[in-house]
Structures are given as structure tokens and as C-alpha cells.
Design a protein around this motif. Structure first.
Motif, PDB file in Angstrom:
ATOM      1  N   CYS A  16     -43.670   8.935  23.969  1.00  0.00           N
ATOM      2  CA  CYS A  16     -42.432   8.703  24.726  1.00  0.00           C
ATOM      3  C   CYS A  16     -42.628   7.665  25.823  1.00  0.00           C
ATOM      4  O   CYS A  16     -43.682   7.602  26.453  1.00  0.00           O
ATOM      5  CB  CYS A  16     -41.977   9.995  25.393  1.00  0.00           C
ATOM      6  N   ASP A  17     -41.564   6.904  26.036  1.00  0.00           N
ATOM      7  CA  ASP A  17     -41.486   6.032  27.203  1.00  0.00           C
ATOM      8  C   ASP A  17     -40.753   6.817  28.274  1.00  0.00           C
ATOM      9  O   ASP A  17     -39.632   7.276  28.046  1.00  0.00           O
ATOM     10  CB  ASP A  17     -40.696   4.761  26.876  1.00  0.00           C
ATOM     11  N   TYR A  18     -41.383   6.984  29.420  1.00  0.00           N
ATOM     12  CA  TYR A  18     -40.756   7.735  30.505  1.00  0.00           C
ATOM     13  C   TYR A  18     -41.332   7.274  31.833  1.00  0.00           C
ATOM     14  O   TYR A  18     -42.373   6.619  31.890  1.00  0.00           O
ATOM     15  CB  TYR A  18     -40.971   9.241  30.329  1.00  0.00           C
ATOM     16  N   ASP A  19     -40.635   7.626  32.880  1.00  0.00           N
ATOM     17  CA  ASP A  19     -41.090   7.361  34.245  1.00  0.00           C
ATOM     18  C   ASP A  19     -41.198   8.693  34.966  1.00  0.00           C
ATOM     19  O   ASP A  19     -40.426   9.617  34.690  1.00  0.00           O
ATOM     20  CB  ASP A  19     -40.068   6.489  35.005  1.00  0.00           C
ATOM     21  N   ILE A  20     -42.124   8.774  35.885  1.00  0.00           N
ATOM     22  CA  ILE A  20     -42.232   9.935  36.765  1.00  0.00           C
ATOM     23  C   ILE A  20     -41.612   9.536  38.096  1.00  0.00           C
ATOM     24  O   ILE A  20     -42.019   8.553  38.704  1.00  0.00           O
ATOM     25  CB  ILE A  20     -43.696  10.375  36.954  1.00  0.00           C
ATOM     26  N   ILE A  21     -40.614  10.295  38.516  1.00  0.00           N
ATOM     27  CA  ILE A  21     -39.883   9.996  39.737  1.00  0.00           C
ATOM     28  C   ILE A  21     -40.257  11.036  40.795  1.00  0.00           C
ATOM     29  O   ILE A  21     -39.848  12.206  40.706  1.00  0.00           O
ATOM     30  CB  ILE A  21     -38.345  10.044  39.499  1.00  0.00           C
ATOM     31  N   PRO A  22     -41.033  10.624  41.813  1.00  0.00           N
ATOM     32  CA  PRO A  22     -41.342  11.576  42.888  1.00  0.00           C
ATOM     33  C   PRO A  22     -40.122  11.733  43.799  1.00  0.00           C
ATOM     34  O   PRO A  22     -39.310  10.819  43.941  1.00  0.00           O
ATOM     35  CB  PRO A  22     -42.502  10.911  43.617  1.00  0.00           C
ATOM     36  N   HIS A  23     -39.994  12.902  44.388  1.00  0.00           N
ATOM     37  CA  HIS A  23     -38.903  13.134  45.343  1.00  0.00           C
ATOM     38  C   HIS A  23     -39.344  14.210  46.324  1.00  0.00           C
ATOM     39  O   HIS A  23     -40.285  14.964  46.050  1.00  0.00           O
ATOM     40  CB  HIS A  23     -37.614  13.537  44.612  1.00  0.00           C
ATOM     41  N   SER A  26     -37.767  20.155  46.453  1.00  0.00           N
ATOM     42  CA  SER A  26     -36.414  20.681  46.262  1.00  0.00           C
ATOM     43  C   SER A  26     -36.495  22.038  45.573  1.00  0.00           C
ATOM     44  O   SER A  26     -37.448  22.321  44.851  1.00  0.00           O
ATOM     45  CB  SER A  26     -35.583  19.708  45.439  1.00  0.00           C
ATOM     46  N   ALA A  27     -35.451  22.832  45.752  1.00  0.00           N
ATOM     47  CA  ALA A  27     -35.444  24.178  45.193  1.00  0.00           C
ATOM     48  C   ALA A  27     -34.623  24.299  43.919  1.00  0.00           C
ATOM     49  O   ALA A  27     -34.828  25.220  43.138  1.00  0.00           O
ATOM     50  CB  ALA A  27     -34.916  25.164  46.236  1.00  0.00           C
ATOM     51  N   THR A  28     -33.682  23.369  43.685  1.00  0.00           N
ATOM     52  CA  THR A  28     -32.810  23.450  42.515  1.00  0.00           C
ATOM     53  C   THR A  28     -32.709  22.086  41.847  1.00  0.00           C
ATOM     54  O   THR A  28     -33.045  21.062  42.449  1.00  0.00           O
ATOM     55  CB  THR A  28     -31.382  23.888  42.917  1.00  0.00           C
ATOM     56  N   SER A  29     -32.221  22.071  40.622  1.00  0.00           N
ATOM     57  CA  SER A  29     -32.030  20.798  39.917  1.00  0.00           C
ATOM     58  C   SER A  29     -31.001  19.926  40.627  1.00  0.00           C
ATOM     59  O   SER A  29     -31.166  18.707  40.705  1.00  0.00           O
ATOM     60  CB  SER A  29     -31.574  21.052  38.479  1.00  0.00           C
ATOM     61  N   LEU A  30     -29.967  20.532  41.160  1.00  0.00           N
ATOM     62  CA  LEU A  30     -28.948  19.772  41.891  1.00  0.00           C
ATOM     63  C   LEU A  30     -29.549  19.145  43.145  1.00  0.00           C
ATOM     64  O   LEU A  30     -29.296  17.979  43.447  1.00  0.00           O
ATOM     65  CB  LEU A  30     -27.766  20.680  42.253  1.00  0.00           C
ATOM     66  N   GLU A  31     -30.382  19.884  43.832  1.00  0.00           N
ATOM     67  CA  GLU A  31     -31.057  19.347  45.012  1.00  0.00           C
ATOM     68  C   GLU A  31     -32.062  18.267  44.606  1.00  0.00           C
ATOM     69  O   GLU A  31     -32.222  17.272  45.312  1.00  0.00           O
ATOM     70  CB  GLU A  31     -31.754  20.482  45.772  1.00  0.00           C
ATOM     71  N   SER A  32     -32.724  18.430  43.467  1.00  0.00           N
ATOM     72  CA  SER A  32     -33.647  17.396  42.970  1.00  0.00           C
ATOM     73  C   SER A  32     -32.901  16.086  42.753  1.00  0.00           C
ATOM     74  O   SER A  32     -33.397  15.008  43.111  1.00  0.00           O
ATOM     75  CB  SER A  32     -34.311  17.825  41.664  1.00  0.00           C
ATOM     76  N   ALA A  33     -31.707  16.173  42.175  1.00  0.00           N
ATOM     77  CA  ALA A  33     -30.894  14.972  41.955  1.00  0.00           C
ATOM     78  C   ALA A  33     -30.584  14.298  43.282  1.00  0.00           C
ATOM     79  O   ALA A  33     -30.739  13.077  43.432  1.00  0.00           O
ATOM     80  CB  ALA A  33     -29.600  15.338  41.225  1.00  0.00           C
ATOM     81  N   ARG A  34     -30.166  15.101  44.264  1.00  0.00           N
ATOM     82  CA  ARG A  34     -29.807  14.552  45.566  1.00  0.00           C
ATOM     83  C   ARG A  34     -31.011  13.912  46.256  1.00  0.00           C
ATOM     84  O   ARG A  34     -30.928  12.778  46.715  1.00  0.00           O
ATOM     85  CB  ARG A  34     -29.215  15.647  46.449  1.00  0.00           C
ATOM     86  N   THR A  35     -32.145  14.618  46.283  1.00  0.00           N
ATOM     87  CA  THR A  35     -33.307  14.086  46.998  1.00  0.00           C
ATOM     88  C   THR A  35     -33.931  12.886  46.291  1.00  0.00           C
ATOM     89  O   THR A  35     -34.518  12.028  46.930  1.00  0.00           O
ATOM     90  CB  THR A  35     -34.385  15.173  47.223  1.00  0.00           C
TER      91      THR A  35
END
Length: 152
Positions: A16-23, A26-35
Motif C-alpha cells: 500500500c501507498d500511505y502516509d502516517i499523519i502525526p497529530h 486525541s480520545a476519539t476519531s472526531l477529535e483525531s480529525a480536528r487535531t
């Protein structure tokens, strides 16, 4: 931890081609998106369900949506799984950071149709500090047995 070992092996196995995005943590997926500063409709949230008989299924939907249990129950008598049951299924993941890749863990998947309309997708990496980013085309190749339907 940057990525769950099972997830890493599955991505490597599939070339797979993918990137690792540090942030920030966060406690939830929604918070992960925001941060992480990414659109919440592109972050795949995993919701684990069981049938009270030891069978599990993973429902995957955008982080900004809620699971419609009426839709889910059309496929069987599913209920939300207690968080205490999850470490045995996802031993290489931090609690509450399950990657939306049930196939890697031999767990059947239901995939919300709205998520598949996105050009790309972000998955929890197995911890609360990283997301995996890839094209939707690549993601769908990783979950060929997922049942795509309206879930939210």
C-alpha cells in the motif's frame, strides 16, 4: 507506538501507498480529525458490535456520523460491544484506537456508503497520536469482503 503491528503487516503485505499523519493526542476519531486538521467525513471510525454469542463485526463510518443501529440490525442481532472485550481482539492497539481495517484482524466489516464516496480516507493507526492516510481506491482493495451499505 506509531502503528499497530497487525496494521503495519497488512499494509506492507498489500504494498500500500500511505502516509502516517502525526497529530496531538486525541480520545476519539472526531477529535483525531480536528487535531490533525483533516475533514471528519474522511476519517474512518470503527464501531465494534457483537451478537452475544462470541461473534464480532466492525461497522466503519465517517467520524462525523452516528451509527444507525436500525440499519445494522438488518444484518443480524448486533449490539455495541463493551470496551472491556476489545483488548483480546486488538491486543496491539491502544484502547479506543482501533484501525478501521477489520480484515487485518479477521473481523467481518460493514462499511458506510458515504465514506466510500470520499477520494481518500484516514484510519486510526492503533494509537491516539497517528492516522494512516491513503486513497479510497487503495483502502477498498484492503477490505474486499466489506459489505457496503447505509449505516449512518
Amino acid at each position: 507506538m506509531r502503528m499497530a503491528k497487525t496494521l503495519q503487516q497488512r499494509l506492507d503485505q498489500a504494498n500500500c501507498d500511505y502516509d502516517i499523519i502525526p497529530h496531538p493526542h486525541s480520545a476519539t476519531s472526531l477529535e483525531s480529525a480536528r487535531t490533525a486538521g483533516v475533514p471528519a467525513e474522511r476519517v474512518a471510525k470503527s464501531v465494534m458490535l457483537d451478537d452475544r454469542h462470541g461473534n464480532f463485526i466492525m461497522a466503519v463510518l465517517p467520524a462525523n456520523r452516528h451509527l444507525d443501529m436500525t440499519e445494522v440490525r438488518m444484518t443480524g442481532a448486533w449490539q455495541l460491544t463493551r470496551e472491556s472485550n476489545l483488548p483480546s481482539l486488538f491486543g496491539d492497539c491502544e484502547r479506543g484506537a482501533i484501525p478501521a481495517l477489520g480484515d487485518a484482524y479477521n473481523i467481518p466489516m460493514l462499511l458506510d456508503r458515504s465514506l466510500t464516496r470520499q477520494g481518500d480516507v484516514y484510519l486510526e493507526a492503533g494509537d491516539h497520536d497517528h492516522l494512516i492516510h491513503m486513497s479510497m481506491e487503495q483502502y477498498l482493495k484492503l477490505v474486499p469482503h466489506a459489505e457496503v451499505r447505509e449505516l449512518s
